[in-house]
Write a protein that holds these residues in place. Sequence first.
Motif, short mmCIF file in Angstrom:
data_model
loop_
_atom_site.label_atom_id
_atom_site.label_comp_id
_atom_site.label_asym_id
_atom_site.label_seq_id
_atom_site.Cartn_x
_atom_site.Cartn_y
_atom_site.Cartn_z
N GLY A 75 0.92 -0.86 -0.29
CA GLY A 75 0.20 0.10 0.49
C GLY A 75 1.09 1.11 0.08
N LYS A 76 2.20 0.98 0.00
CA LYS A 76 2.80 2.36 -0.51
C LYS A 76 3.64 2.47 -1.46
N LEU A 77 3.50 3.44 -2.05
CA LEU A 77 3.85 3.82 -3.93
C LEU A 77 4.47 5.33 -3.40
N THR A 78 5.49 5.41 -4.13
CA THR A 78 6.76 6.60 -4.38
C THR A 78 6.56 6.41 -6.36
N ASP A 79 7.33 7.54 -6.32
CA ASP A 79 7.50 8.06 -7.49
C ASP A 79 6.42 7.97 -8.62
N VAL A 80 4.83 8.48 -8.28
CA VAL A 80 3.82 8.06 -8.85
C VAL A 80 4.22 9.35 -9.75
N GLN A 81 3.81 8.75 -11.61
CA GLN A 81 2.96 9.68 -12.26
C GLN A 81 1.76 9.30 -13.23
N THR A 82 1.63 10.43 -13.93
CA THR A 82 0.08 9.87 -14.14
C THR A 82 0.52 11.06 -15.51
#
Length: 105
Positions: A75-82
């Motif tokens: 449940g831990k996300l990093t470096d999120v890009q859309t």
Amino acid sequence: MKKIVPTLVLVMASIGFLGGCVSLNSSSISDVSNASSGQPVKVTVSGDLGILHLVAPKDLTQKANQELLSKCSSGKLTDVQTQLSTRDFLGIVQIYKVRASAVCQ
């Protein structure tokens, strides 16, 4: 032969016009670091049709974020890009698509 060339040009122009134009808009939700370790996850979410850039599908980014979280057990996300892409047809109708990527820690 003289009648075929204008007809061919008209057909090719129609195909190009009906094919639509694509525009891309990107954003980063969190800092991107090259030192991130973890499992990369990616999703693509397609939305409904929009009209005249006035009516756009709702919650595309939220759906992409939920799908990213469903692929990450911690449940831990990093470096999120859309990345939002739209395809225009005749300048009236748009198709929206969101691509999202992140690193699952």
